[in-house]
Design a protein around this motif. Structure first.
Motif, short mmCIF file in Angstrom:
data_model
loop_
_atom_site.label_atom_id
_atom_site.label_comp_id
_atom_site.label_asym_id
_atom_site.label_seq_id
_atom_site.Cartn_x
_atom_site.Cartn_y
_atom_site.Cartn_z
N ARG A 42 0.83 -1.22 0.00
CA ARG A 42 0.00 0.00 0.00
C ARG A 42 0.86 1.26 0.00
NH1 ARG A 42 -3.95 -0.84 4.96
NH2 ARG A 42 -4.24 1.38 4.56
N TYR A 43 2.11 1.14 0.46
CA TYR A 43 2.99 2.31 0.56
C TYR A 43 4.17 2.21 -0.41
CZ TYR A 43 0.34 3.37 4.78
OH TYR A 43 -0.68 3.66 5.66
N VAL A 44 3.99 1.40 -1.48
CA VAL A 44 5.06 1.23 -2.45
C VAL A 44 5.34 2.54 -3.19
CG1 VAL A 44 3.55 0.54 -4.35
CG2 VAL A 44 5.91 -0.33 -4.26
N THR A 45 6.61 2.76 -3.56
CA THR A 45 6.97 3.95 -4.35
C THR A 45 7.38 3.49 -5.75
OG1 THR A 45 9.25 3.84 -3.53
CG2 THR A 45 7.71 5.27 -2.35
N LEU A 46 7.02 4.27 -6.75
CA LEU A 46 7.31 3.96 -8.16
C LEU A 46 8.31 4.96 -8.72
CD1 LEU A 46 3.71 3.16 -9.50
CD2 LEU A 46 5.45 1.54 -8.69
N GLU A 47 9.28 4.44 -9.47
CA GLU A 47 10.26 5.30 -10.16
C GLU A 47 10.30 4.89 -11.62
OE1 GLU A 47 15.08 6.13 -10.17
OE2 GLU A 47 14.16 4.98 -8.54
N PRO A 48 10.05 5.82 -12.54
CA PRO A 48 10.04 5.47 -13.97
C PRO A 48 11.33 4.77 -14.38
CG PRO A 48 9.22 7.69 -13.65
CD PRO A 48 9.78 7.26 -12.32
N ALA A 49 11.19 3.70 -15.13
CA ALA A 49 12.37 2.97 -15.60
C ALA A 49 13.09 3.77 -16.68
CB ALA A 49 11.95 1.61 -16.15
N SER A 50 14.41 3.64 -16.67
CA SER A 50 15.20 4.35 -17.68
C SER A 50 14.96 3.75 -19.07
CB SER A 50 16.69 4.27 -17.32
OG SER A 50 17.11 2.91 -17.25
N GLU A 51 15.22 4.52 -20.08
CA GLU A 51 14.97 4.08 -21.44
C GLU A 51 15.77 2.83 -21.75
OE1 GLU A 51 15.18 5.87 -26.01
OE2 GLU A 51 15.56 7.16 -24.28
N GLY A 52 15.10 1.85 -22.33
CA GLY A 52 15.76 0.61 -22.70
C GLY A 52 15.81 -0.43 -21.61
N SER A 53 15.33 -0.07 -20.37
CA SER A 53 15.34 -1.04 -19.27
C SER A 53 14.36 -2.17 -19.57
CB SER A 53 14.95 -0.37 -17.95
OG SER A 53 15.92 0.59 -17.58
N ILE A 54 14.76 -3.38 -19.20
CA ILE A 54 13.86 -4.52 -19.40
C ILE A 54 13.13 -4.82 -18.10
CG2 ILE A 54 15.29 -5.47 -21.24
CD1 ILE A 54 16.35 -7.50 -19.21
N LEU A 55 11.92 -5.36 -18.24
CA LEU A 55 11.09 -5.65 -17.06
C LEU A 55 11.62 -6.89 -16.33
CD1 LEU A 55 7.54 -5.08 -18.60
CD2 LEU A 55 8.61 -3.72 -16.78
N ALA A 56 11.77 -6.72 -15.01
CA ALA A 56 12.24 -7.83 -14.16
C ALA A 56 11.27 -7.97 -12.99
CB ALA A 56 13.66 -7.56 -13.68
N GLU A 57 11.44 -9.07 -12.25
CA GLU A 57 10.56 -9.32 -11.10
C GLU A 57 10.65 -8.16 -10.11
OE1 GLU A 57 9.84 -12.64 -7.60
OE2 GLU A 57 10.61 -13.27 -9.56
N GLY A 58 9.49 -7.70 -9.65
CA GLY A 58 9.42 -6.57 -8.74
C GLY A 58 9.05 -5.28 -9.42
N ASP A 59 9.23 -5.21 -10.77
CA ASP A 59 8.85 -4.02 -11.53
C ASP A 59 7.35 -4.03 -11.79
OD1 ASP A 59 11.47 -3.22 -11.61
OD2 ASP A 59 11.85 -4.10 -13.59
N SER A 60 6.85 -2.92 -12.33
CA SER A 60 5.46 -2.85 -12.78
C SER A 60 5.42 -2.18 -14.14
CB SER A 60 4.59 -2.08 -11.79
OG SER A 60 4.94 -0.71 -11.77
N CYS A 61 4.34 -2.42 -14.85
CA CYS A 61 4.19 -1.81 -16.16
C CYS A 61 2.71 -1.56 -16.44
CB CYS A 61 4.80 -2.70 -17.24
SG CYS A 61 4.04 -4.35 -17.36
N ARG A 62 2.49 -0.71 -17.43
CA ARG A 62 1.12 -0.46 -17.89
C ARG A 62 1.05 -0.93 -19.33
NH1 ARG A 62 -0.99 2.28 -13.70
NH2 ARG A 62 -3.03 2.36 -14.69
#
Length: 549
Positions: free
Chosen positions: A227-247
């Protein structure tokens, strides 16, 4: 029972008590004098026909002697005016009922004539005097115990010397002393416990229960951090890994057996700008696995399997394919559980108190299963810190109900015939049962008195709305056609809820030790039970087939 019982059982208990009436009746008629007093319920007595103080000039009207098991012996000092009035009333009552040659029925008949008539019949020469003595006892005992000594009589008072013998020395108009034995409502007192102003606080004991569900706690704590998670935009070209989120945008199709796309899925199964957290166990099998390693702007076709227990049975357990377009990606950071984090959840919390509260909340459902063993441990400890003598009247009354309940269960569950049940209900069997049950009955009664007293001392009350809620639920279960004694049921509901609150209060203040035990699956026993069940079913089928032939 004196023990608190679940609210859901209150209505069932009232129904069961109707079944017990037959057994209780048998208990009363099976030579009842050998094992039960004339009256077991608290008795209400009529007020005295004569004010004792008017005749005694301030002298004692009764003398009390304490006996074991909350019994007393009371010497009633009855003035001559009272004996005369009681005897005259007995004569008047008999005159209304008896027919004597030479006297009109209901006319005043001289006492000598009445006594002669009774002596010649079945009543005996002292019948009027016995009636007068019993009348005095009935009319004066309650006021003497309550007003003179502040005691509440229960059960049936009995003359130490039978009224038939006392009658030999009874003279109307002369004073008399009656020695009466009676059980009285017990007085509660607490034992002196060192360093404790309130002996019922800090009770010690132990009970067993299954271990704390650490897995459930860890999930609850992780959900709180989410509920208190913080999000930081991924840098360009970063690949999605466990723990990340996407839309992502998702368009779904049923999967053909050859691995190609089939019919489009309903709109509810697809969607635009959908947030997906990369992690196990969150979504349909295959979805996260198909997105891991993608970058913003990538298009992927992902094959998934719908859960078998899906509400939509047309999709449950089936495979589908999704065209997924990754719109944006973020790195997620879960906060550590620190004092700072806890204060952000609620002012004043620390990491330790937050975990403590969460542990208690997570365990609350599992703990409900073990409220009975917990209360039993508290009750045993509670009985040890109080002094109260339990009168035999109450023990007999409770033993009677338990004995009748046991007989009823033997008939209903054990398949014992009514005839055999009647044979079992006799003074000898009851006496044996009472002796066996006496210890538990006394302990339960002590606990009952103690919890009621603690509720009074600590001001523990049940909100009216809770009583009303439970009452309405019981009414609903009873149905419209069932007779419903609302006053009686309301009293039971309120008492039960109040005692539950007292036990919760005592538990919070106690030093109970909990032994955690693992409930192991006994495969051998389960197989045995299954075999026995199958054998019973086969036997019933064979009997049913035999009846049809």
């Amino acid at each position: 029972s004196f023990r608190p019982f679940p609210i859901s059982q209150i209505y069932n208990q009232t129904i069961t008590m109707r079944v017990l009436n037959v057994a209780l009746a048998l208990l009363l008629v099976s030579n009842a004098s050998a094992f039960t007093p004339n009256a077991l319920a608290p008795r209400t007595f009529a007020r005295g026909i004569v004010a004792m103080s008017a005749e005694t000039d301030g002298s004692e009207t009764s003398i009390l002697t304490r006996l074991p098991e909350s019994a007393v012996e009371l010497t009633l000092k009855i003035p001559g005016s009272a004996t005369a009035a009681a005897y005259e009333k007995a004569c008047m009552e008999l005159s209304k009922q008896i027919s004597i040659p030479g006297f009109r029925k209901g006319a005043k008949i001289p006492p000598q004539v009445l006594e002669q008539s009774m002596a010649a019949g079945k009543g005996g020469k002292n019948a009027l005097r016995v009636e007068a003595i019993n009348s005095l006892l009935t009319k004066l005992i309650e006021s003497a115990l309550k007003d003179d000594h502040g005691l509440e009589p229960i059960g049936q008072p009995n003359l130490v010397t039978p009224a038939e013998e006392v009658a030999n020395d009874f003279t109307p108009g002369e004073p008399i002393e009656l020695l009466v034995k009676c059980d009285v409502w017990p007085e509660i007192s607490w034992k002196n416990v060192e360093d404790k102003e309130k002996p019922y606080l800090g009770l010690e004991g132990a009970y067993k229960r299954k271990p704390f569900n650490q897995e459930k706690f860890d999930k609850a704590l992780n959900d709180l951090r989410e509920r208190y998670v913080t999000l930081e935009p991924a840098s360009e070209g970063s690949i999605l890994a466990e723990g990340d989120s996407c839309r992502v945008n998702m368009v779904g199709y049923m999967a053909n057996e050859d691995g190609t796309k089939g019919e489009p899925l309903p709109n509810a199964a697809s969607g635009d700008d959908v947030e997906i957290v990369i992690g196990p166990g969150r979504y349909m099998e295959g979805l996260v696995e198909g997105i891991v390693g993608a970058k913003v702007g990538d298009d992927r076709t992902v094959t998934v399997t719908f859960p078998p227990n899906l509400k939509d049975k047309t999709l449950a357990g089936k495979q589908a394919m999704f065209d997924v377009t990754v719109l944006e990606a973020s790195h997620r950071t879960l906060p550590e559980v620190t004092d700072e984090f806890a204060a952000g959840v609620r002012a004043g919390l620390t990491a330790a108190t937050l975990k403590e509260e969460l542990q208690k909340a997570v365990d609350s459902e599992d703990a409900k299963e073990y409220v009975g063993p917990r209360n039993a441990a508290l009750g045993s400890a509670l009985a040890e810190v109080m002094d109260v003598e339990v009168p035999d009247t109450l023990v007999t009354n409770q033993a009677r109900e338990k004995f009748a309940m046991m007989m009823t269960e033997m008939r209903d569950q054990g398949g014992v015939s009514d005839e055999e049940i009647k044979n079992q209900i006799n003074p000898e069997n009851f006496s044996k049962y009472k002796e066996i049950a006496k210890h538990d009955i006394i302990r339960d009664f002590k606990v009952s008195m103690a919890t009621d007293e603690i509720a009074r001392l600590e001001g523990i009350e049940v909100p009216d709305f809770q009583v009303e809620e439970q009452l309405q639920a019981i009414k609903k279960d009873a149905g419209e056609d069932e007779q419903f004694d609302e006053t009686m049921i309301r009293g039971k509901v309120e008492t039960t809820l109040q005692r539950q609150l007292v036990f919760d209060f005592l538990a919070d203040q106690s030093s109970l030790k909990v032994e955690y035990i693992n409930e192991e699956f006994n495969e051998e026993m389960m197989q045995k039970l299954a075999d026995e069940s199958l054998e019973r079913e086969q036997k019933l089928e064979e009997e049913s087939a035999g009846e049809e032939e």
